[in-house]
Design an enzyme around this catalytic site. Structure first.
Site, PDB file in Angstrom:
ATOM      1  N   TYR A  49      10.883 -74.798 -39.974  1.00 33.70           N
ATOM      2  CA  TYR A  49      11.178 -74.026 -38.761  1.00 33.70           C
ATOM      3  C   TYR A  49      10.312 -74.448 -37.582  1.00 33.70           C
ATOM      4  O   TYR A  49       9.713 -73.625 -36.901  1.00 33.70           O
ATOM      5  CB  TYR A  49      11.042 -72.522 -39.031  1.00 33.70           C
ATOM      6  N   HIS A  50      10.287 -75.764 -37.338  1.00 32.61           N
ATOM      7  CA  HIS A  50       9.515 -76.311 -36.223  1.00 32.61           C
ATOM      8  C   HIS A  50      10.394 -77.158 -35.299  1.00 32.61           C
ATOM      9  O   HIS A  50      10.076 -78.310 -35.010  1.00 32.61           O
ATOM     10  CB  HIS A  50       8.361 -77.177 -36.754  1.00 32.61           C
TER      11      HIS A  50
END
Length: 554
Positions: free
Chosen positions: A469-470
């Protein structure tokens, strides 16, 4: 409704910008679609798996079927709440390696080298890790901030598995770092988090509420449909329902690396051919809008525990109620920690000058969606490469602002990705086989001892790899003559006046580790550019680099 500045998005970059502008005496309107961050699911660090899976707090975005993952569709959690993704993330605080920012500067983001950005990282934080990191060491405190809005702390590491993991890394030949956010990222050590006194310390607390408290910032709820442009100049934003919010000076987009390019394209700023497909008039033909999409992928290597010391003992209704009650009424217990209390950054091979693999250690075997393995007590190591060469894109699905954008990361599309993940598994197995872990490891749950050859490992990776989730990079910084750059090094959208971007969209390349800290730093720095202030004095500190990085992997 108007103000000097309109900031779109109350997340990490936007809240930081809003606070600094209000602090300087300007009127600011912050437009945020999401609602309140009140409630235990957000505020209790130990409950971190809940908000990113709740429609109340998350936009619910998903990728297109990913060809490199056998057509799997992956979630793309983004915060739909004040504080943005800092209100639903894992709270891990990682600045990135110094070389990441030097690469940015070399790629055209002049003024964003490590020497330039370190002062902004320091301005953002109040660091509480001095005792554990050996603050008395000469010059150590010079790397950290001591009066900033974000509280950065370390967990107590009460579970013996954390220190066993760190010791195993040392036994495998890797060094120990006293502070991976300081001089030396490389090595094993304590992980840091944006947690303060047992509660999530999001940008809603650090920046947004202090901005509102000045009386010069206002929060307006609404869905931004487009930037209002007059004569090539941004003069405000159009909200769903026909409302407009006007900016006397500038509009700043900080709506995430997914929604910021969406808003730009809906406003006529983006690839001309793509805009024409959806009947959108072109204001500025910027083919880089939505392109250059990057992320970190990771896999979990899970191990059954010989001892009943993991968080699995709380993985039932009564256990969760007990953890919640301890946190709520006593301010203590497992709920006060995100449980990512040990980590590592290592190099995958000789010839790489700074770490390209990151580890998070977690004392339970569980997925981000909250589903635990059936085997009971266990623990896991999250591991993944930091600098994938795969690139994706965010595109409009239609010209309707209510439609989610099309998101395709093209995960695992570069052949090097497969080699890097196989290396991650091999090195992790070696670390977990060290004497320090012998009294805890019963057996490997996944991939499992049978998965040894290349085909078996690739099958496991394809089926189980997950996003960390970057997402970033979809409005990247660069020189104004770079046709793929979207913003210049001051965050100004190229081809449009009075419009800037201040979120992870502007990153030329993904940094080492979690992105909350770099995004806040970007907001801090862009605020100074907006205000026309001289940049903070450059740092002369030099990061640690392995003395024989060319010849040694550890």
């Amino acid at each position: 409704m108007d103000a000097d500045f309109v900031v779109v998005g109350a997340g990490s970059g936007g809240a930081a910008v809003a606070f600094r502008l209000a602090e300087a005496g300007h009127s600011v309107i912050v437009v945020e679609y999401g609602g309140t961050d009140a409630g235990p699911f957000i505020q209790m660090p130990g409950a971190l798996s809940y908000p990113m899976n709740m429609a109340r707090y998350d936009w619910g975005l998903k990728t297109e079927p990913e060809p490199g993952l056998g057509g799997r569709v992956l979630p793309v959690p983004r915060g739909k709440v004040i504080g943005g993704s800092s209100s639903i993330n894992g709270m891990v605080w990682v600045r990135g390696h110094a070389r990441d920012f030097d690469h940015w500067a070399e790629a055209g983001a002049e003024g964003w080298s490590f020497a330039d950005v370190l002062p902004y990282f320091k301005r953002a934080e109040t660091w509480h890790g001095a005792e554990d990191a050996g603050e008395g060491a000469p010059g150590n405190g010079a790397w950290r901030g001591h009066a900033g809005p974000v509280h950065v702390t370390r967990g107590a590491r009460e579970n013996p598995l954390f220190d066993a993991f760190i010791a195993a890394g040392e036994q495998a030949g890797y060094g120990r770092t006293p502070d991976y956010n300081g001089a030396r990222q490389e090595g094993f050590g304590a992980m840091e988090a944006s947690i303060w006194r047992g509660r999530r310390w999001s940008v809603a607390k650090a920046y947004l509420r202090p901005a509102l408290a000045t009386g010069r910032a206002r929060l307006v709820r609404g869905l931004v449909e487009r930037v209002v442009l007059e004569g090539g100049r941004a003069v405000g934003v159009q909200l769903a329902g026909g409302r407009q919010v006007r900016a006397r000076r500038e509009v700043i987009l900080a709506a995430s690396s997914i929604n910021t390019p969406k808003i730009l394209m809906l406003s006529g700023i983006g690839p001309a051919d793509h805009l024409a497909e959806h009947g959108i008039g072109v204001v500025a033909d910027r083919p880089g809008v939505g392109a250059n999409l990057q992320d970190h992928l990771e896999i979990y290597l899970q191990f059954a525990s010989k001892k009943p010391i993991t968080l699995f003992k709380y993985w039932n209704l009564m256990g969760k109620a007990w953890v919640g009650a301890q946190w709520l009424f006593l301010g203590r217990g497992p709920g006060t920690s995100n449980q990512f209390e040990a980590c590592a950054f290592i190099r995958s091979r000789a010839g790489i000058d700074y770490p390209d693999i990151q580890y998070h250690f977690l004392p339970i075997a569980v997925r981000y969606d909250g589903k635990a393995v059936a085997e009971g007590h266990g623990f896991q190591v999250h591991v993944g490469p930091m600098r994938s060469k795969s690139r994706g894109a965010v595109r409009l699905r239609s010209a309707d602002p209510a439609d989610d954008p099309s998101i395709r990361f093209n995960y695992m599309s570069h052949p090097d990705d497969w080699d890097e993940f196989r290396t991650c598994i091999r090195l992790t197995r070696e670390i977990m086989a060290q004497p320090a872990m012998a009294e805890y490891v019963a057996h490997e749950i996944q991939p499992g001892a049978a998965a040894q050859d290349e085909a078996a490992l690739d099958a496991f990776i394809r089926a189980h790899v997950e996003s960390a989730y970057h997402p970033c990079g979809t409005a990247r910084m660069g020189r104004r003559d770079d046709p793929m750059a979207v913003v210049d090094p001051q965050g100004r959208v190229i081809g449009v006046e009075a419009l800037r971007v201040a979120d992870s969209s502007i990153f030329p390349r993904v940094t080492n580790g979690n992105l909350n800290a770099p995004t806040i730093m970007a907001g801090e720095k862009i605020a100074d550019h907006i205000l026309g202030r001289p940049p903070l004095p450059r740092s002369n500190l030099e990061p640690w680099v392995h003395p024989d990085w060319q010849g040694a992997q550890r």
